[in-house]
Design an enzyme around this catalytic site. Structure first.
Site, PDB file in Angstrom:
ATOM      1  N   HIS A 518      98.325 -90.992   2.868  1.00 51.10           N
ATOM      2  CA  HIS A 518      97.543 -89.770   2.578  1.00 51.10           C
ATOM      3  C   HIS A 518      96.383 -90.260   2.098  1.00 51.10           C
ATOM      4  CE1 HIS A 518      96.851 -85.722   0.989  1.00 51.10           C
ATOM      5  NE2 HIS A 518      95.963 -86.480   0.081  1.00 51.10           N
ATOM      6  N   GLU A 519      96.268 -91.245   0.991  1.00 52.52           N
ATOM      7  CA  GLU A 519      95.188 -91.686   0.244  1.00 52.52           C
ATOM      8  C   GLU A 519      94.216 -92.323   1.297  1.00 52.52           C
ATOM      9  OE1 GLU A 519      94.402 -90.102  -2.161  1.00 52.52           O
ATOM     10  OE2 GLU A 519      96.298 -89.347  -3.090  1.00 52.52           O
ATOM     11  N   HIS A 522      92.572 -90.572   3.430  1.00 58.13           N
ATOM     12  CA  HIS A 522      91.303 -89.747   3.089  1.00 58.13           C
ATOM     13  C   HIS A 522      90.000 -90.485   3.346  1.00 58.13           C
ATOM     14  CE1 HIS A 522      92.291 -86.348   1.187  1.00 58.13           C
ATOM     15  NE2 HIS A 522      93.185 -86.644   0.220  1.00 58.13           N
ATOM     16  N   GLU A 579      92.527 -82.387   3.047  1.00 63.88           N
ATOM     17  CA  GLU A 579      93.853 -82.674   2.342  1.00 63.88           C
ATOM     18  C   GLU A 579      94.919 -82.671   3.686  1.00 63.88           C
ATOM     19  OE1 GLU A 579      94.547 -84.053  -0.417  1.00 63.88           O
ATOM     20  OE2 GLU A 579      92.661 -83.618  -1.028  1.00 63.88           O
ATOM     21  N   ASP A 583      97.455 -85.222   4.835  1.00 67.69           N
ATOM     22  CA  ASP A 583      98.912 -85.041   4.911  1.00 67.69           C
ATOM     23  C   ASP A 583      99.445 -85.729   6.315  1.00 67.69           C
ATOM     24  OD1 ASP A 583      99.375 -84.464   2.179  1.00 67.69           O
ATOM     25  OD2 ASP A 583      99.350 -82.100   2.965  1.00 67.69           O
TER      26      ASP A 583
HETATM   27 ZN   LIG Z   1      94.488 -85.827  -1.077  1.00 64.92          ZN
END
Ligand SMILES: [Zn+2]
Length: 679
Positions: A518-519, A522, A579, A583
Site C-alpha cells: 500500500h505504501e 502511494h 487510498e 489498497d
Molecule cells: Zn494510504
C-alpha cells in the site's frame, strides 16, 4: 507542515478528554491474535460478502467500548501499545532522584497531566497570561505580533504557518503559510445547508458559548460571543479550499516573495508577524491558498477589534481545554467526542495523558517503547519483506500492458530510489531545550508546542532532513512521504495482527505485506505519481500514459462512489482515490511477492485453508471494525480512507486471484464488472 503524507489508516480518538476510572490500575498488555479462526463467520459465503466471512464473528463479539467512537484491529493494537506506554511513563513518573533527562521529561509530563487535584486547584490561572495578552490588544496593527505569540504556543488562530519542503525543489525547506483558523473538522461544516450540518453547527455554537460561560461570562454575553466566533470562522471557511481540491499538489503550491504576500493582505503586516517569530529570515515562501490570505485580510479589515479578541479568546481556551479543570474537559468531550464521533464516555484519564505524552515527547517515550517491543530481528524481517514487495512492484510495472516503455523507465527509476525507514529514527530527537515542570500541566503543554513550532520554523532555509520521522515509534500507522520518496513503518504497527513472527507467510503477506505494498503504491497513486524519484513535483509521464492512467483511476472513483458509508452518506470516490489505488495495488503486489516466496519455501496447508485463502483472510481481518454512525459520517466526509468493509470487498472484488482462491462463480457479488485495476 507537509501538505502530503499518505498513510495506511486512521485512528481518530473520541474527543480530547474524560476523567478516569481505574486510574491506578496497572495491567499487562493484551496479546492479539493475527489469524483468528474465531473471527470468521463460516455461515457467510466468501464470494458474496468476503468482509462478513472474514470478520463476521469478530464484529459480533467486539462491540464498541463506551469510550470509543469505533473499534477495530487498529484500536486493539493501539490499546495494547498504550498499556505498554503507561507502564513506562508510570515508572518514569516516580521521582527517585536519579532519572535520565528523558525520563524526567516523560515522567513529569505524565505526572502533571494525571494530577487532577492540582489542575482543579489552579482553575484557569495557568491560562490567564494568554487571555491577558489577548485582552491587551487595543489596535489591529498589533495583531500580527499577537498572532505570532499565539502560534508560538500552538494556538492555531487565523492561519497556519510553518516550514515545508519546497515541492519543486524538495531538498530544501522553505516557509509556508496555509489556510486555518477554524475549529470544526472541515470548511464544509460551516457552509453546508443540509439539516444535519445545520444541527451540528448549532451544537457547535452552543459548545463555544458553554466554554465562554466556564471562563466566567454571563449566559447572554457567552451566547453573543459564540455567535461572533461562528461568524468569523465561517468567513475563514468561505475562503478556504475544499478537501478534494487540496489533494492536487499544484493547487496548494504558490511560491511568491514576501512582498507579493503583503500585497494580498494590506491590513495584516506580515513583516511584523515574521519578526515576532524570531526565526530565520527569508524573502520568499509558499502561500498554499492565496484566496484564503485575501479572505483573512478582508476579515481583519472588517471585523471589530472586540470581535477579533473574542475569536482569539475562544481559540486560546479551546487549545488549552485538555489541561484545564474537569468542567472544561467534560464540555470539550460533550461536543468533540459525543456530538462529532458518537462516543458515550470520555476515555480514562491515563489513556489521554499517555496520548498527550506521546504527542509532545514522542521520541523520548518512543525510545523506551522500542527497547521493549522491537528487537533487531523484527526490523530485519520487515526489511526483508519490503525488498520482496519492491521486487514484486518492479515486475508489475515491467509487465503493465497499458504503459509505454518511456514512462515505465521513469516509474522504475522512482521505485529504485524509494528509501525504507523501519521501526524508529536512526537519530533520536534532542529534547534538552524543552523544560518540563512537575505540576505545571498546561505550561508543559504550551512549552512542548513552542518547542515543536520553533523546531519547525528553524528549518527554513536549510536542507530537508530526510531521516526525520513524522510519526512516533508507538504509532499504529505507516506512511509514504512524496517529497522524500520514502516509506515509513513505525514499530507500533509491526506487531500482531499486522506482523507476527509466529504465523505463516500467507498471513503476514496478506497483512503487513499488503500494508507495505500500500505504501509503495502511494508513490504511484493519483497524487504520488505527480512527484518524481527525488520527491519533486514534476510531470514525468508521457501524455498518452497519463491519459490512460486517469481513465483507469476513474474506474476506482466510480466504484467507491457507489458505496454507502452511513444513512445517505456515500464514500467520496475522489477524496479516497489515492487510498483506494494504494489498497488495490498493495494487495495485488503483496500476493505476487507471496507467490515468489512460496516458490522457494513452500508451506503445508494450515487450519484447512490454502495459502491463497489465508492470504486474503489475513488482509480481510486487519480491517474488521465496528464504527458508530456519527463517526462513520465524520470519516466519510473528511477522511481519505474508505470504511473497513470496502477496503476489503472493494479490493478483492477486483482481483481474479481472490475469485480463484475461493472458487467464486462468474455472477458472484465479489466479481466486479468491470474490474478496476491501475497497478
Ligand atoms: Zn494510504
Amino acid at each position: 507542515m507537509r501538505h502530503f503524507m499518505f498513510t495506511i489508516g486512521v485512528l481518530l480518538l473520541a474527543g480530547a478528554s474524560v476523567l478516569g476510572q481505574n486510574a491506578n490500575q496497572q495491567s499487562a498488555p493484551k496479546e492479539i491474535k493475527s489469524f483468528d479462526l474465531d473471527a470468521l463467520d463460516k455461515s457467510a459465503d466468501p464470494c458474496n460478502d468476503f468482509y462478513q466471512f472474514a470478520c463476521g464473528n469478530w464484529l459480533r463479539n467486539n462491540p464498541i467500548p463506551e469510550d470509543q467512537a469505533s473499534w477495530g484491529r487498529f484500536n486493539e493494537l493501539h490499546e495494547r501499545n498504550q498499556t505498554i506506554l503507561r507502564n513506562i511513563v508510570e515508572k518514569a513518573s516516580a521521582d527517585n532522584g536519579s532519572r535520565s533527562s528523558n525520563d524526567q521529561k516523560i515522567g513529569d509530563y505524565y505526572f502533571s497531566c494525571m494530577d487532577e487535584t492540582g489542575i482543579e486547584a489552579k482553575g484557569t490561572a495557568p491560562l490567564k497570561p494568554m487571555l491577558d495578552q489577548i485582552d491587551a490588544l487595543n489596535d489591529k496593527a498589533q495583531l500580527p505580533v499577537l498572532i505570532g505569540r499565539l502560534h508560538n504556543r500552538g494556538v492555531p488562530a487565523l492561519f497556519a504557518f510553518s516550514s515545508e519542503p519546497d515541492a519543486k525543489q524538495s531538498r530544501m525547506e522553505i516557509a509556508g503559510t496555509d489556510q486555518g483558523g477554524i475549529s470544526l473538522p472541515d470548511r464544509d461544516y460551516y457552509l453546508k445547508t443540509d439539516a444535519k450540518s445545520v444541527e451540528q453547527r448549532n451544537q457547535y455554537e452552543q459548545h463555544v458559548a458553554n466554554m465562554f460561560k466556564l471562563l466566567g461570562e454571563s449566559p447572554d454575553k457567552a451566547a453573543a460571543n459564540a455567535k461572533t466566533v461562528v461568524k468569523l470562522e465561517t468567513e475563514l471557511a468561505k475562503s478556504s479550499m475544499d478537501r478534494i481540491d487540496r489533494r492536487d499538489p499544484n493547487k496548494v503550491y504558490h511560491k511568491m516573495t514576501t512582498a507579493q504576500l503583503q500585497e494580498l493582505s494590506p491590513v495584516f503586516t506580515w513583516k511584523e508577524y515574521f519578526t515576532s517569530l524570531n526565526g530565520p529570515t527569508f524573502d520568499s515562501l509558499d502561500v498554499s491558498v492565496p484566496d484564503f490570505v485575501k479572505g483573512m485580510n478582508q476579515l481583519v479589515a472588517t471585523a471589530s477589534l472586540d470581535d477579533i479578541k473574542t475569536y482569539l479568546r475562544w481559540h486560546a481556551v479551546h487549545s488549552a481545554a485538555p489541561m484545564l479543570p474537569k468542567a472544561f474537559v467534560d464540555e470539550n468531550f460533550a461536543f468533540y467526542g459525543k456530538v462529532l464521533t458518537g462516543a458515550k464516555q470520555l476515555r480514562p484519564r491515563w489513556k489521554r495523558c499517555v496520548q498527550y505524552t506521546d504527542g509532545d515527547l514522542g521520541e523520548a517515550l518512543g525510545q523506551a517503547y522500542v527497547a521493549e517491543v522491537f528487537p533487531p530481528e523484527s526490523k530485519a524481517a520487515t526489511l526483508k519483506m519490503v525488498h520482496e514487495l519492491e521486487a514484486a512492484l518492479k515486475t508489475d510495472i515491467t509487465q503493465l500492458s497499458w504503459m509505454t516503455e518511456d514512462t515505465k523507465k521513469q516509474a522504475l527509476d522512482k521505485l529504485s530510489h524509494i528509501d525504507n525507514k523501519i521501526g524508529y529514527p536512526d537519530k533520536w530527537r534532542d529534547y534538552s531545550t524543552l523544560t518540563i515542570v512537575r505540576g505545571d500541566a498546561l505550561g508543559n503543554s504550551f512549552r512542548a508546542n513552542e518547542f515543536e513550532f520553533r523546531r519547525q520554523i528553524n528549518k527554513i532555509g536549510h536542507p530537508v532532513d530526510r531521516s526525520e520521522w513524522e510519526m512516533t515509534p508507538p504509532t499504529v500507522n505507516a506512511y509514504y512521504q512524496p517529497y522524500e520518496n520514502n516509506i515509513n513503518f513505525p514499530a507500533g504497527i509491526l506487531q500482531p495482527p499486522f506482523y507476527d513472527a509466529k504465523v505463516d507467510n500467507s498471513v503476514n503477506f496478506g497483512a503487513i505485506g499488503a500494508v507495505i505494498g500500500h505504501e509503495l503504491t502511494h508513490g504511484f497513486d493519483d497524487q504520488g505519481a505527480q512527484f518524481d524519484a527525488d520527491g519533486n513535483l514534476r510531470d514525468w509521464w508521457t501524455p498518452k500514459d497519463e491519459a490512460q492512467f486517469k481513465e483507469k483511476e476513474q474506474c476506482f472513483v466510480n466504484e467507491y462512489d457507489s458505496f454507502v458509508a452511513v444513512d445517505d452518506v456515500h464514500v467520496r470516490g475522489k477524496l479516497t482515490l489515492g487510498e483506494n489505488t494504494a489498497d488495490n495495488g498493495g494487495l495485488r503486489i503483496a500476493h505476487m511477492a507471496l507467490l515468489d516466496v512460496l516458490a522457494t519455501t513452500p508451506q503445508k496447508p494450515v487450519e484447512g485453508f490454502t495459502d491463497d485463502q489465508r492470504f486474503f483472510i489475513g488482509w480481510g481481518q486487519i480491517w474488521c471494525q465496528n464504527v458508530r454512525p456519527e463517526m462513520s459520517r465524520l470519516l466519510a466526509l473528511n477522511n481519505e480512507h474508505s470504511p473497513g468493509k470496502y477496503r476489503v470487498n472493494g479490493v478483492v472484488s477486483n482481483i481474479p486471484e481472490f475469485q480463484k482462491a475461493f472458487g467464486c462463480k462468474a455472477d458472484a457479488a465479489m466479481i466486479r464488472k468491470p474490474a478496476c485495476r491501475v497497478w
